[in-house]
Design a protein around this motif. Sequence first.
Motif, PDB file in Angstrom:
ATOM      1  N   TYR A 255       0.835  -1.213   0.000  1.00 43.09           N
ATOM      2  CA  TYR A 255       0.000   0.000   0.000  1.00 43.09           C
ATOM      3  C   TYR A 255       0.867   1.260   0.000  1.00 43.09           C
ATOM      4  CZ  TYR A 255      -4.431  -2.429   0.983  1.00 43.09           C
ATOM      5  OH  TYR A 255      -5.558  -3.205   0.902  1.00 43.09           O
ATOM      6  N   GLN A 256       1.968   1.220   0.736  1.00 41.72           N
ATOM      7  CA  GLN A 256       2.841   2.389   0.819  1.00 41.72           C
ATOM      8  C   GLN A 256       3.408   2.750  -0.547  1.00 41.72           C
ATOM      9  OE1 GLN A 256       3.462   4.079   3.900  1.00 41.72           O
ATOM     10  NE2 GLN A 256       4.244   5.636   2.505  1.00 41.72           N
ATOM     11  N   GLU A 257       3.769   1.746  -1.330  1.00 35.63           N
ATOM     12  CA  GLU A 257       4.272   2.012  -2.679  1.00 35.63           C
ATOM     13  C   GLU A 257       3.224   2.761  -3.507  1.00 35.63           C
ATOM     14  OE1 GLU A 257       7.079   1.761  -4.170  1.00 35.63           O
ATOM     15  OE2 GLU A 257       8.227   0.686  -2.649  1.00 35.63           O
ATOM     16  N   TRP A 258       1.977   2.349  -3.380  1.00 34.76           N
ATOM     17  CA  TRP A 258       0.917   3.045  -4.118  1.00 34.76           C
ATOM     18  C   TRP A 258       0.677   4.433  -3.556  1.00 34.76           C
ATOM     19  CZ3 TRP A 258      -0.274   2.032  -8.765  1.00 34.76           C
ATOM     20  CH2 TRP A 258      -0.114   0.741  -9.254  1.00 34.76           C
ATOM     21  N   LEU A 259       0.815   4.612  -2.265  1.00 32.13           N
ATOM     22  CA  LEU A 259       0.668   5.940  -1.679  1.00 32.13           C
ATOM     23  C   LEU A 259       1.701   6.896  -2.257  1.00 32.13           C
ATOM     24  CD1 LEU A 259      -0.692   7.787   0.395  1.00 32.13           C
ATOM     25  CD2 LEU A 259       0.931   6.938   2.106  1.00 32.13           C
ATOM     26  N   TYR A 260       2.930   6.431  -2.420  1.00 35.07           N
ATOM     27  CA  TYR A 260       3.966   7.267  -3.020  1.00 35.07           C
ATOM     28  C   TYR A 260       3.577   7.680  -4.437  1.00 35.07           C
ATOM     29  CZ  TYR A 260       7.122   5.880   0.783  1.00 35.07           C
ATOM     30  OH  TYR A 260       7.706   5.676   2.009  1.00 35.07           O
ATOM     31  N   ARG A 261       2.903   6.796  -5.154  1.00 39.60           N
ATOM     32  CA  ARG A 261       2.540   7.087  -6.546  1.00 39.60           C
ATOM     33  C   ARG A 261       1.343   8.021  -6.656  1.00 39.60           C
ATOM     34  NH1 ARG A 261       2.401   2.005 -10.492  1.00 39.60           N
ATOM     35  NH2 ARG A 261       2.055   3.741 -11.909  1.00 39.60           N
ATOM     36  N   ILE A 262       0.358   7.867  -5.782  1.00 40.28           N
ATOM     37  CA  ILE A 262      -0.880   8.643  -5.942  1.00 40.28           C
ATOM     38  C   ILE A 262      -0.782  10.037  -5.335  1.00 40.28           C
ATOM     39  CG2 ILE A 262      -2.266   6.548  -6.006  1.00 40.28           C
ATOM     40  CD1 ILE A 262      -3.186   7.077  -3.205  1.00 40.28           C
ATOM     41  N   TYR A 263       0.106  10.237  -4.380  1.00 35.26           N
ATOM     42  CA  TYR A 263       0.210  11.539  -3.733  1.00 35.26           C
ATOM     43  C   TYR A 263       0.804  12.567  -4.694  1.00 35.26           C
ATOM     44  CZ  TYR A 263       1.482  15.213  -0.468  1.00 35.26           C
ATOM     45  OH  TYR A 263       1.596  16.416   0.168  1.00 35.26           O
ATOM     46  N   PRO A 264       0.261  13.784  -4.805  1.00 32.27           N
ATOM     47  CA  PRO A 264      -0.901  14.334  -4.102  1.00 32.27           C
ATOM     48  C   PRO A 264      -2.145  14.408  -4.998  1.00 32.27           C
ATOM     49  CG  PRO A 264       0.403  16.124  -4.960  1.00 32.27           C
ATOM     50  CD  PRO A 264       1.025  14.846  -5.496  1.00 32.27           C
ATOM     51  N   ASP A 265      -2.257  13.525  -5.990  1.00 28.51           N
ATOM     52  CA  ASP A 265      -3.281  13.663  -7.018  1.00 28.51           C
ATOM     53  C   ASP A 265      -4.674  13.199  -6.600  1.00 28.51           C
ATOM     54  OD1 ASP A 265      -1.431  14.657  -8.906  1.00 28.51           O
ATOM     55  OD2 ASP A 265      -0.733  12.627  -9.304  1.00 28.51           O
ATOM     56  N   ALA A 266      -4.765  12.371  -5.587  1.00 27.84           N
ATOM     57  CA  ALA A 266      -6.061  11.801  -5.197  1.00 27.84           C
ATOM     58  C   ALA A 266      -6.168  11.847  -3.679  1.00 27.84           C
ATOM     59  CB  ALA A 266      -6.185  10.375  -5.711  1.00 27.84           C
ATOM     60  N   PRO A 267      -6.510  13.028  -3.104  1.00 29.04           N
ATOM     61  CA  PRO A 267      -6.464  13.190  -1.655  1.00 29.04           C
ATOM     62  C   PRO A 267      -7.369  12.234  -0.885  1.00 29.04           C
ATOM     63  CG  PRO A 267      -7.204  15.225  -2.752  1.00 29.04           C
ATOM     64  CD  PRO A 267      -6.816  14.261  -3.808  1.00 29.04           C
ATOM     65  N   LEU A 268      -8.581  11.974  -1.380  1.00 28.72           N
ATOM     66  CA  LEU A 268      -9.482  11.064  -0.664  1.00 28.72           C
ATOM     67  C   LEU A 268      -8.944   9.637  -0.681  1.00 28.72           C
ATOM     68  CD1 LEU A 268     -13.014  12.361  -1.745  1.00 28.72           C
ATOM     69  CD2 LEU A 268     -11.809  12.758   0.407  1.00 28.72           C
ATOM     70  N   LEU A 269      -8.427   9.230  -1.842  1.00 30.51           N
ATOM     71  CA  LEU A 269      -7.840   7.895  -1.949  1.00 30.51           C
ATOM     72  C   LEU A 269      -6.593   7.798  -1.087  1.00 30.51           C
ATOM     73  CD1 LEU A 269      -8.173   5.171  -3.373  1.00 30.51           C
ATOM     74  CD2 LEU A 269      -6.787   6.065  -5.252  1.00 30.51           C
ATOM     75  N   GLN A 270      -5.838   8.875  -1.048  1.00 30.11           N
ATOM     76  CA  GLN A 270      -4.642   8.918  -0.204  1.00 30.11           C
ATOM     77  C   GLN A 270      -5.001   8.672   1.258  1.00 30.11           C
ATOM     78  OE1 GLN A 270      -2.712  12.799  -0.159  1.00 30.11           O
ATOM     79  NE2 GLN A 270      -2.244  12.465   2.000  1.00 30.11           N
ATOM     80  N   GLN A 271      -6.046   9.329   1.745  1.00 27.58           N
ATOM     81  CA  GLN A 271      -6.462   9.139   3.138  1.00 27.58           C
ATOM     82  C   GLN A 271      -6.891   7.693   3.395  1.00 27.58           C
ATOM     83  OE1 GLN A 271      -9.445  12.051   4.194  1.00 27.58           O
ATOM     84  NE2 GLN A 271      -8.282  13.725   3.265  1.00 27.58           N
ATOM     85  N   GLU A 272      -7.591   7.122   2.423  1.00 28.49           N
ATOM     86  CA  GLU A 272      -8.030   5.727   2.549  1.00 28.49           C
ATOM     87  C   GLU A 272      -6.834   4.787   2.650  1.00 28.49           C
ATOM     88  OE1 GLU A 272      -9.908   2.428  -0.464  1.00 28.49           O
ATOM     89  OE2 GLU A 272     -10.697   4.467  -0.595  1.00 28.49           O
ATOM     90  N   VAL A 273      -5.834   5.012   1.815  1.00 31.52           N
ATOM     91  CA  VAL A 273      -4.651   4.144   1.814  1.00 31.52           C
ATOM     92  C   VAL A 273      -3.860   4.322   3.108  1.00 31.52           C
ATOM     93  CG1 VAL A 273      -2.458   3.665   0.659  1.00 31.52           C
ATOM     94  CG2 VAL A 273      -4.522   4.065  -0.694  1.00 31.52           C
ATOM     95  N   GLU A 274      -3.739   5.541   3.567  1.00 29.88           N
ATOM     96  CA  GLU A 274      -3.016   5.788   4.816  1.00 29.88           C
ATOM     97  C   GLU A 274      -3.684   5.069   5.989  1.00 29.88           C
ATOM     98  OE1 GLU A 274      -0.933  10.146   4.079  1.00 29.88           O
ATOM     99  OE2 GLU A 274      -3.030  10.067   4.734  1.00 29.88           O
ATOM    100  N   GLN A 275      -5.010   5.018   5.977  1.00 23.53           N
ATOM    101  CA  GLN A 275      -5.724   4.315   7.026  1.00 23.53           C
ATOM    102  C   GLN A 275      -5.482   2.806   6.960  1.00 23.53           C
ATOM    103  OE1 GLN A 275      -7.171   5.557   9.588  1.00 23.53           O
ATOM    104  NE2 GLN A 275      -8.098   3.693  10.429  1.00 23.53           N
ATOM    105  N   LYS A 276      -5.441   2.263   5.746  1.00 28.39           N
ATOM    106  CA  LYS A 276      -5.171   0.830   5.576  1.00 28.39           C
ATOM    107  C   LYS A 276      -3.781   0.484   6.101  1.00 28.39           C
ATOM    108  CE  LYS A 276      -8.027   0.548   1.368  1.00 28.39           C
ATOM    109  NZ  LYS A 276      -9.139  -0.275   1.826  1.00 28.39           N
ATOM    110  N   ILE A 277      -2.808   1.339   5.801  1.00 31.68           N
ATOM    111  CA  ILE A 277      -1.441   1.111   6.274  1.00 31.68           C
ATOM    112  C   ILE A 277      -1.398   1.124   7.801  1.00 31.68           C
ATOM    113  CG2 ILE A 277       0.899   2.081   6.324  1.00 31.68           C
ATOM    114  CD1 ILE A 277       0.300   3.178   3.479  1.00 31.68           C
ATOM    115  N   LYS A 278      -2.111   2.075   8.395  1.00 34.37           N
ATOM    116  CA  LYS A 278      -2.151   2.184   9.857  1.00 34.37           C
ATOM    117  C   LYS A 278      -2.764   0.941  10.492  1.00 34.37           C
ATOM    118  CE  LYS A 278      -3.777   5.252  13.549  1.00 34.37           C
ATOM    119  NZ  LYS A 278      -4.531   6.506  13.855  1.00 34.37           N
TER     120      LYS A 278
END
Length: 323
Positions: A255-278
């Motif tokens: 998930y972290q690899e995808w977070l690096y790729r999507i940031y900062p283009d999809a803020p809502l998706l970014q928050q969702e991924v950060e929660q999954k990582i947590k």
Amino acid sequence: MSQPLISIITPCYNAAPFLKEAMDSVLSQTYPHFEWVLVNDGSTDATEAIIHSSNDARIRYYKQENKGQCAASNFGLSKATGDYIKFFDADDVMNAQHLEAQLKKLNGRTDALASCAWGRFYDGNPASAQFIPETVWEDLESLTWIRKALSQQYDMMGAWVWLIPKGVLEKTGGWDASLSLNNDFEFSIRLLLAVKEVLFTEDAKMYYRSGNASLSQRPSEKAFAAAIRSTDMGCAYLLQRDHSPLMKQLCANRYQEWLYRIYPDAPLLQQEVEQKIKLLGGSNRSMDGGKVFQLLSSIFGWKKAKQLQRWLKQRGYRKLPFN
């Protein structure tokens, strides 16, 4: 005794610039007992003409309206009659011994996958591909293969790696047509969890084309969302089988690899991924980059460093020590 039939399945969408080279590599295989199911997925270029330029009887050509790679692969699978299945991209190249070597490695087994060596090339010249050994380039129990693959900085889950006994696909099902970006991950995890072992085939080589203009465009937010869904599904399969702290961290890193790729283009998706990582306990995967990028990341954090990187590129600073 008759020799096994291999079904090669290739979805084609506007593949004209590369298809002739791919075709030459398949039609020169040292193992001749194959059928090649080519599915034209609504191409608007010369793809069809290039396919028709060959009169090889082993080619089985189909055409459909554009539905995407997964749907085209599933259509090809529905037409395949072989004992083994090989998915092959229309812009890649395989060495002449590829099919023969993988089939020999499986040696009739129906509870294993044969993998291959692969090298990436950027300049249109397959001979320039560099084959960099990976930790999974050996015979491994399937779950061990997954753990090792996900522990690498970049894992390669491309479906073109495998020679697949037809019975395995009958058990696991085909591709999920709702997915696009990262669809190989979900598909390959299902395959891997359905077999006992992965058998590395050193003499089977795949030349993986990178850097095409058509392949390097920034994915849309919809595509990124599909990539996260594929990660959700693949990681759910894995954690159902192995809920260990190691597997949870490996999924968090994915998930972290995808977070690096999507940031900062999809803020809502970014928050969702950060929660999954947590929820998985956090990731220990750092973002790749040059020395300056790593220095800025250590001072300001990777998000600020990436924002600065993008700001400079938007202003025409192309040669940066960030990458």
